[in-house]
Design a protein around this motif. Structure first.
Motif, PDB file in Angstrom:
ATOM      1  N   LEU A  25      23.628 127.011  43.268  1.00 37.24           N
ATOM      2  CA  LEU A  25      24.160 126.858  44.617  1.00 37.24           C
ATOM      3  C   LEU A  25      25.610 126.413  44.519  1.00 37.24           C
ATOM      4  N   HIS A  26      26.499 127.158  45.153  1.00 38.23           N
ATOM      5  CA  HIS A  26      27.917 126.817  45.190  1.00 38.23           C
ATOM      6  C   HIS A  26      28.190 125.951  46.419  1.00 38.23           C
ATOM      7  N   ALA A  27      29.102 124.993  46.278  1.00 45.40           N
ATOM      8  CA  ALA A  27      29.532 124.167  47.408  1.00 45.40           C
ATOM      9  C   ALA A  27      30.983 123.763  47.211  1.00 45.40           C
ATOM     10  N   VAL A  28      31.634 123.386  48.306  1.00 44.22           N
ATOM     11  CA  VAL A  28      33.030 122.948  48.279  1.00 44.22           C
ATOM     12  C   VAL A  28      33.138 121.682  49.117  1.00 44.22           C
ATOM     13  N   LEU A  29      33.894 120.717  48.603  1.00 46.43           N
ATOM     14  CA  LEU A  29      34.214 119.506  49.353  1.00 46.43           C
ATOM     15  C   LEU A  29      35.663 119.161  49.041  1.00 46.43           C
ATOM     16  N   GLY A  30      36.491 119.100  50.078  1.00 50.95           N
ATOM     17  CA  GLY A  30      37.901 118.832  49.837  1.00 50.95           C
ATOM     18  C   GLY A  30      38.573 118.144  51.003  1.00 50.95           C
ATOM     19  N   GLY A  31      39.790 117.674  50.752  1.00 53.03           N
ATOM     20  CA  GLY A  31      40.593 117.044  51.782  1.00 53.03           C
ATOM     21  C   GLY A  31      40.593 115.529  51.674  1.00 53.03           C
ATOM     22  N   THR A  32      41.156 114.900  52.685  1.00 56.51           N
ATOM     23  CA  THR A  32      41.144 113.444  52.805  1.00 56.51           C
ATOM     24  C   THR A  32      40.047 113.088  53.797  1.00 56.51           C
ATOM     25  N   LEU A  33      39.009 112.419  53.311  1.00 58.24           N
ATOM     26  CA  LEU A  33      37.828 112.124  54.117  1.00 58.24           C
ATOM     27  C   LEU A  33      38.028 110.797  54.842  1.00 58.24           C
ATOM     28  N   LYS A  34      38.084 110.857  56.163  1.00 65.80           N
ATOM     29  CA  LYS A  34      38.324 109.682  56.995  1.00 65.80           C
ATOM     30  C   LYS A  34      37.094 109.383  57.841  1.00 65.80           C
ATOM     31  N   SER A  35      37.104 108.262  58.522  1.00 69.60           N
ATOM     32  CA  SER A  35      35.979 107.856  59.373  1.00 69.60           C
ATOM     33  C   SER A  35      35.606 108.937  60.382  1.00 69.60           C
ATOM     34  N   GLU A  36      36.604 109.581  60.973  1.00 68.98           N
ATOM     35  CA  GLU A  36      36.294 110.610  61.970  1.00 68.98           C
ATOM     36  C   GLU A  36      35.659 111.858  61.352  1.00 68.98           C
ATOM     37  N   ASP A  37      35.710 111.974  60.026  1.00 62.07           N
ATOM     38  CA  ASP A  37      35.106 113.115  59.336  1.00 62.07           C
ATOM     39  C   ASP A  37      33.657 112.858  58.917  1.00 62.07           C
ATOM     40  N   ILE A  38      33.160 111.643  59.130  1.00 64.02           N
ATOM     41  CA  ILE A  38      31.804 111.289  58.685  1.00 64.02           C
ATOM     42  C   ILE A  38      30.752 112.247  59.240  1.00 64.02           C
ATOM     43  N   PRO A  39      30.774 112.623  60.526  1.00 60.39           N
ATOM     44  CA  PRO A  39      29.764 113.584  61.009  1.00 60.39           C
ATOM     45  C   PRO A  39      29.811 114.914  60.250  1.00 60.39           C
ATOM     46  N   LEU A  40      31.017 115.393  59.937  1.00 63.97           N
ATOM     47  CA  LEU A  40      31.157 116.638  59.183  1.00 63.97           C
ATOM     48  C   LEU A  40      30.605 116.484  57.761  1.00 63.97           C
ATOM     49  N   ILE A  41      30.885 115.357  57.124  1.00 64.66           N
ATOM     50  CA  ILE A  41      30.389 115.112  55.764  1.00 64.66           C
ATOM     51  C   ILE A  41      28.863 115.002  55.785  1.00 64.66           C
ATOM     52  N   LYS A  42      28.307 114.340  56.788  1.00 58.89           N
ATOM     53  CA  LYS A  42      26.843 114.243  56.919  1.00 58.89           C
ATOM     54  C   LYS A  42      26.233 115.626  57.108  1.00 58.89           C
ATOM     55  N   ASP A  43      26.851 116.451  57.953  1.00 54.69           N
ATOM     56  CA  ASP A  43      26.358 117.821  58.164  1.00 54.69           C
ATOM     57  C   ASP A  43      26.415 118.622  56.869  1.00 54.69           C
ATOM     58  N   TRP A  44      27.505 118.456  56.105  1.00 56.91           N
ATOM     59  CA  TRP A  44      27.634 119.157  54.824  1.00 56.91           C
ATOM     60  C   TRP A  44      26.520 118.719  53.879  1.00 56.91           C
ATOM     61  N   ALA A  45      26.304 117.407  53.760  1.00 59.80           N
ATOM     62  CA  ALA A  45      25.251 116.888  52.875  1.00 59.80           C
ATOM     63  C   ALA A  45      23.878 117.388  53.323  1.00 59.80           C
ATOM     64  N   ASP A  46      23.637 117.408  54.625  1.00 54.36           N
ATOM     65  CA  ASP A  46      22.356 117.919  55.142  1.00 54.36           C
ATOM     66  C   ASP A  46      22.197 119.402  54.813  1.00 54.36           C
ATOM     67  N   SER A  47      23.277 120.169  54.908  1.00 54.62           N
ATOM     68  CA  SER A  47      23.224 121.603  54.577  1.00 54.62           C
ATOM     69  C   SER A  47      22.956 121.813  53.096  1.00 54.62           C
ATOM     70  N   VAL A  48      23.586 121.005  52.243  1.00 55.59           N
ATOM     71  CA  VAL A  48      23.320 121.091  50.802  1.00 55.59           C
ATOM     72  C   VAL A  48      21.851 120.772  50.548  1.00 55.59           C
ATOM     73  N   ARG A  49      21.363 119.688  51.125  1.00 53.74           N
ATOM     74  CA  ARG A  49      19.969 119.253  50.950  1.00 53.74           C
ATOM     75  C   ARG A  49      18.990 120.337  51.409  1.00 53.74           C
ATOM     76  N   THR A  50      19.234 120.904  52.583  1.00 55.13           N
ATOM     77  CA  THR A  50      18.366 121.952  53.126  1.00 55.13           C
ATOM     78  C   THR A  50      18.381 123.190  52.232  1.00 55.13           C
ATOM     79  N   SER A  51      19.562 123.568  51.765  1.00 57.48           N
ATOM     80  CA  SER A  51      19.675 124.736  50.880  1.00 57.48           C
ATOM     81  C   SER A  51      18.920 124.512  49.579  1.00 57.48           C
ATOM     82  N   ILE A  52      19.067 123.328  49.005  1.00 52.86           N
ATOM     83  CA  ILE A  52      18.372 123.019  47.748  1.00 52.86           C
ATOM     84  C   ILE A  52      16.868 123.092  47.941  1.00 52.86           C
ATOM     85  N   LYS A  53      16.380 122.487  49.004  1.00 48.63           N
ATOM     86  CA  LYS A  53      14.939 122.492  49.254  1.00 48.63           C
ATOM     87  C   LYS A  53      14.431 123.916  49.461  1.00 48.63           C
TER      88      LYS A  53
END
Length: 138
Positions: A25-53
């Motif tokens: 499974l390929h994934a990308v994570l980049g940029g400067t991660l700030k507090s306002e990006d937490i929902p996006l990071i959570k969604d990304w982690a959930d998508s990775v988790r769902t894909s793996i499962k």
């Protein structure tokens, strides 16, 4: 996908099958991660988790993950580490190996902390994608 609010880039997929039967499974994570990006990071982690499962079909140690962090800069909210650590803990049974590539020495240090906190011995950073793929196929 790129966040409209910041310079964060996240992606999950595509996937492919190695000759040894493992799925990559390929994934990308980049940029400067700030507090306002937490929902996006959570969604990304959930998508990775769902894909793996989904890709693992509940088979233990059947998935390899490669994460491109060449565009990673820094983070200003420590909950980013918690989100990624929780991801590494939750998918541990289905993962054969996880490799990141393109990280700086600081990223390698952060990854070491995540590795320790998640209890994952099968997580490593590499300079290049080719080096990461070679290790994943071993």
């Amino acid at each position: 996908m790129r966040s409209a609010m910041s310079n964060v880039t996240v992606q999950v997929g595509p996937s492919e099958k190695f000759g040894n039967g493992k799925i990559l499974l390929h994934a990308v994570l980049g940029g400067t991660l700030k507090s306002e990006d937490i929902p996006l990071i959570k969604d990304w982690a959930d998508s990775v988790r769902t894909s793996i499962k989904s890709l693992s079909e509940e088979r233990i140690a059947s998935i390899c993950v490669i994460i491109d962090i060449r565009g990673m800069e820094t983070y200003s909210d420590p909950s980013v580490i918690t989100i990624i650590t929780d991801l590494m803990k939750s998918d541990g049974d289905f993962i054969y190996k996880t490799a990141t590539f393109g990280g700086t020495p600081l990223h390698e240090m952060i990854e070491s902390v995540i590795k320790t906190m998640s209890g994952r011995a099968n997580l490593r950073n590499f300079r290049t994608e080719a080096e990461a793929l070679k290790w994943l196929k071993e």
